[in-house]
Motif scaffolding. Sequence first.
Motif, mmCIF file in Angstrom:
data_model
loop_
_atom_site.group_PDB
_atom_site.id
_atom_site.type_symbol
_atom_site.label_atom_id
_atom_site.label_comp_id
_atom_site.label_asym_id
_atom_site.label_seq_id
_atom_site.Cartn_x
_atom_site.Cartn_y
_atom_site.Cartn_z
ATOM 1 N N UNK A 136 0.917 -1.262 0.207
ATOM 2 C CA UNK A 136 0.251 -0.148 -0.129
ATOM 3 C C UNK A 136 0.771 1.237 -0.133
ATOM 4 N N UNK A 137 0.411 2.007 -0.908
ATOM 5 C CA UNK A 137 1.299 3.568 -1.255
ATOM 6 C C UNK A 137 0.350 4.520 -0.832
ATOM 7 N N UNK A 138 0.942 5.745 -0.152
ATOM 8 C CA UNK A 138 0.214 6.902 -0.020
ATOM 9 C C UNK A 138 0.959 8.081 -0.025
ATOM 10 N N UNK A 186 -12.731 9.801 -16.225
ATOM 11 C CA UNK A 186 -13.492 9.308 -15.040
ATOM 12 C C UNK A 186 -12.518 9.123 -14.083
ATOM 13 N N UNK A 187 -12.677 9.581 -12.705
ATOM 14 C CA UNK A 187 -12.012 8.989 -11.519
ATOM 15 C C UNK A 187 -13.086 8.609 -10.544
ATOM 16 N N UNK A 188 -12.816 7.431 -10.021
ATOM 17 C CA UNK A 188 -13.523 7.121 -8.834
ATOM 18 C C UNK A 188 -12.737 7.207 -7.651
ATOM 19 N N UNK A 189 -13.390 7.879 -6.642
ATOM 20 C CA UNK A 189 -12.468 7.870 -5.480
ATOM 21 C C UNK A 189 -13.306 7.842 -4.299
ATOM 22 N N UNK A 247 -7.874 10.876 4.593
ATOM 23 C CA UNK A 247 -7.596 11.178 3.321
ATOM 24 C C UNK A 247 -8.674 10.963 1.992
ATOM 25 N N UNK A 248 -8.055 10.843 0.928
ATOM 26 C CA UNK A 248 -8.751 10.529 -0.294
ATOM 27 C C UNK A 248 -8.288 9.027 -0.798
ATOM 28 N N UNK A 249 -8.928 8.272 -1.210
ATOM 29 C CA UNK A 249 -8.406 6.953 -1.910
ATOM 30 C C UNK A 249 -8.787 6.972 -3.275
#
Lengths: 275, 307
Positions: free
Chosen positions: A75-77, A164-167, A173-175
């Motif tokens: 997992x990367x953030x 299109x972005x699905x978040x 935060x925001x994934x």
Amino acid sequence: MIYPPPDELLALGPIFVGGDTCSYFRDGRPARTAYAQPFRQISDAAYDKALNLGMRRSGELLYRPICPGCRKCQPFRVDTQRFQPSKSQRRVIRKCEGRFEIRMHNPRVDAEHIELFAKYQQMQHPGRGIEPSETSYRGFLGESAIPGTRELSWRDPQGKLCAVGIIDLLPSGLSTVYFFWDPDLRDLSLGTYSALAEIDLCRQWGRRYYYLGYLVPGAATMNYKASFDAGEVWDGTDWIPLPARGLEDPEVIALLAQAERKSMQADARRFPSPK
Amino acid sequence: MKSQKRSSSKEPAKKTPAPAANPELVIITGLSGSGKGTVLKALEDFGYYSVDNLPVDLIPKFAELSRESPKVRSAALVVDIREGDQALAKFPRIFKQVRKTIATRLVFLEADDDTIIRRFSETRRPHPLGRDLTVANSVQQERKELAEIRDLADFVINTSKLNVHQLRELIQEKFHGPRDESKLQIYVTSFGFRHGVPTDSDLVFDVRFLPNPNYIPEFKPLTGLQPKVAKYIRGYPQTVEFLKRISDLLVYLIPHYIAEGKSYLTISFGCTGGHHRSVMMAHEIKQHLARQGYRVKESHRDIEKAV
């Protein structure tokens, strides 16, 4: 094998461990994945927790690869408070800024979306992507296990849907779940621009972390993530800052190898694998 | 009957049931307005070859037919007073004679005066003896005339307090046996809502709230009949709870449907594509009902269709 969730993931309901082939290294190597399919939508907070234990979301499913002997998918953030765009990222911003109108709303499933998705799949994964039917699109991007899922739709001045972005909006935060765009616009580096735009949203909304999914050293489609400044990689217990020096850097290699080892130990406790 | 017609696409509706092990004759008689027609209709639904208003003289012939014909076997007939006094006088002798040749049961139906008077006034049908008499007097006279036949009866049923359904139920218990559910054919089917809701179902259950194995790559090409898929779905507490509640509901409902004279019952389970959840549920419920001793068949409408 299906078993009760670990204490930290009670909200997810039963955990199922299934076999498959690896979808990052598309060379047919066997994969093992822990899945959770919550009965009802879970809270954003519960999802945040799952995300911070290394899980990702696809439709109403949460999952975590737990392959024996491999945990390349880390997992990367990005810590958006520390983030500084690189030179090339600033160039992408200059190239794309002002071209699109981006709106946020609940995910839509209609012909326009499915058509664009099909076009993107055809370019990105010719012959082996997700079949572009309404059902598969709905199951993949139209439905969600959490209430915080939103769509960012990008249109040009003529109103044409370009990307299109699905978040997922989370307390921490925001994934980013998925981003697809019109292959005719490939010269614009929209994938990078989308990440930069979403990092900007994090800052505007005061949501500190931008989750980019798994960093998979060696899997071509995921490598762009390593170029982000202020990145952190999950080692099963903590988020470890990762210098943005690319995946060839000896220190980065060492950090990732250690995170992989520690992750496997942590996952073995949380997601017991069938004998 | 509606349910027969609707299910006929699956297999030809059987009008005549499997013959009883031994030939049997049920003779129904009793007061006008006591429900003889209802009883005959009920017996017909339970598979008896039924004849209304058979002349008394033909009873021996009919008994013989029942004895010999594999198609008739169980037969029911109504003998009533409209035949006239002459025939009525002959009946006891003929009855005793027939009884020696075939297992015969005589059912005598009656009701309180008030009830019969009310039934005649509700239906506005003239009482058969009522040409010169009031209904009350006609009922009195008929009661007197039939007294001898009443004494011969194996069952005397007073229908005053029973509605049509209750009377059917009573007849079923006496002649059909409460545990003999063989007359009801149950179909348990699965379908995908994507391909439309089946129109021939009596009960439709939407199981789209259950966890969907279709999203798990290794289950996608499989169906709910595969043990590992079933095991996955059953691994969720809501599945176990739903199965239990539906089973309980059906075990409660089906005897009522049988008592109502229903011959076919189609229970459908629907999920999104008709491959996994609905298939698994239909299969489980089929097994459950089969274990209860019901005649039950299983089919999966959309299992072959592409998702």
